[in-house]
Design an enzyme around this catalytic site. Structure first.
Site, mmCIF file in Angstrom:
data_model
loop_
_atom_site.group_PDB
_atom_site.id
_atom_site.type_symbol
_atom_site.label_atom_id
_atom_site.label_comp_id
_atom_site.label_asym_id
_atom_site.label_seq_id
_atom_site.Cartn_x
_atom_site.Cartn_y
_atom_site.Cartn_z
ATOM 1 N N SER A 142 33.647 2.735 -31.644
ATOM 2 C CA SER A 142 33.282 3.917 -32.446
ATOM 3 C C SER A 142 34.513 4.352 -33.234
ATOM 4 O O SER A 142 35.646 4.076 -32.815
ATOM 5 C CB SER A 142 32.855 5.049 -31.505
ATOM 6 O OG SER A 142 32.757 6.268 -32.208
ATOM 7 N N TYR A 155 34.262 9.942 -23.955
ATOM 8 C CA TYR A 155 33.706 8.948 -24.892
ATOM 9 C C TYR A 155 34.829 8.304 -25.705
ATOM 10 O O TYR A 155 34.874 7.079 -25.866
ATOM 11 C CB TYR A 155 32.714 9.674 -25.793
ATOM 12 C CG TYR A 155 32.022 8.829 -26.839
ATOM 13 C CD1 TYR A 155 30.914 8.049 -26.515
ATOM 14 C CD2 TYR A 155 32.457 8.835 -28.163
ATOM 15 C CE1 TYR A 155 30.266 7.302 -27.492
ATOM 16 C CE2 TYR A 155 31.811 8.091 -29.137
ATOM 17 C CZ TYR A 155 30.713 7.320 -28.797
ATOM 18 O OH TYR A 155 30.071 6.578 -29.760
#
Ligand code: NAD
Length: 253
Positions: A142, A155
């Site tokens: 990401s 995350y």
């Protein structure tokens, strides 16, 4: 024209929704047989029914290494091999805007799915591909793994881990002609993106177009196919340039 993935077998984890779903659709259009792996049986089975015999759904929780091993064995058994492993399943975790006040309750779950799930996917697929002497593994990181900041600290840590892990094993698996790359998407509308995309695009992205799941699927197709035969250990952002910083401020006239 020759299809880019003719006669190839692929697994797409998180294949029932969003980026995974768009990739399953594109890979099958390009001639691949695809195992859709997801915890969401309802959406996964519906997609397999829609796309026909080139796909099959296998319920899999990527946080469980035994299920990941069973998934790889299933693909080899059902379609007769494995050429492409897209470790894409992921969850976002809790939204906290202060690390100091974060209880980190989401940490183990986020790491188990987003990092450990990717690692076991690479290991089980990699063992088979190494013996075969070919294969392409793609992991989903990401822009949150590239850019420091808040929220989603667990995350970010997991997705940064995916990048370093990908580069590390690309060195080992190169010897077996197995390529390992990762994609770093940013601001793609999907089930887990809960924020205002238009606002984010205008503030955070040099390119002002809205990214879509199929933009990421196109990157996955490049990395899965022979078009990227000389590419391993790459981190490919698909983010409209967000990892560079936002658009430059307009000059006052
Ligand atoms: P999504 O929520 O639409 O799809 C994620 C899929 O993963 C769902 O089908 C879900 O059921 C599945 N899943 C969740 N936990 C699982 C588990 N334990 N085992 C198997 N499947 C599981 O979201 P998406 O945006 O398509 O997410 C795909 C990947 O892209 C994720 O790794 C996500 O972190 C990453 N990503 C997305 C964006 C974005 O803007 N959408 C940005 C950066 C990274």
């Amino acid at each position: 024209m020759q299809l880019l993935l003719a006669k190839k077998v692929a697994i797409v984890t998180g294949g029932a929704s969003g980026i995974g779903r768009a990739t399953v659709e594109l890979f099958t259009q390009q001639g691949a047989n695809v195992v859709i792996a997801d915890i969401d049986s309802h959406q996964g089975q519906a997609l397999a029914a829609e796309l026909g015999d080139a796909t099959v759904f296998k319920k899999t929780d990527v946080a469980d290494p035994e299920q990941v091993k069973a998934l790889v064995d299933f693909a080899i058994d059902h379609f007769g091999g494995l050429d492409i492993m897209f470790n894409n399943a992921g969850i976002s975790g809790a939204v906290h805007y202060s690390f100091l006040e974060d209880d980190l309750a989401d940490f183990h779950k986020v790491i188990d799915v987003n990092l450990f799930g990717v690692m076991t996917g690479c290991q089980h697929a990699g063992r088979y591909m190494a013996k075969q002497g070919s294969g392409s593994i793609i992991n989903t990181s990401s822009i949150a793994g590239l850019k420091p900041g808040l929220p989603l600290i667990s995350y970010r840590a997991a997705k940064a881990g995916v990048i370093h892990f990908t580069k590390s094993i690309a060195r080992e698996l190169g010897e077996y002609n197995v390529r390992v790359n990762c994609i770093a998407p940013g601001h793609i509308p999907a089930a887990q993106t809960f924020y205002d995309m238009a606002e984010m695009t205008s503030r955070m992205q040099p390119l002002q177009r809205q990214g879509r799941p199929h933009d990421v699927a196109n990157a996955a197709l490049y990395l899965a196919s022979e078009l990227s035969a000389q590419v391993t250990g790459l981190v490919l952002p698909v983010d409209g340039g967000s990892n560079l910083g936002g658009p430059l401020e307009k000059r006052q006239k």
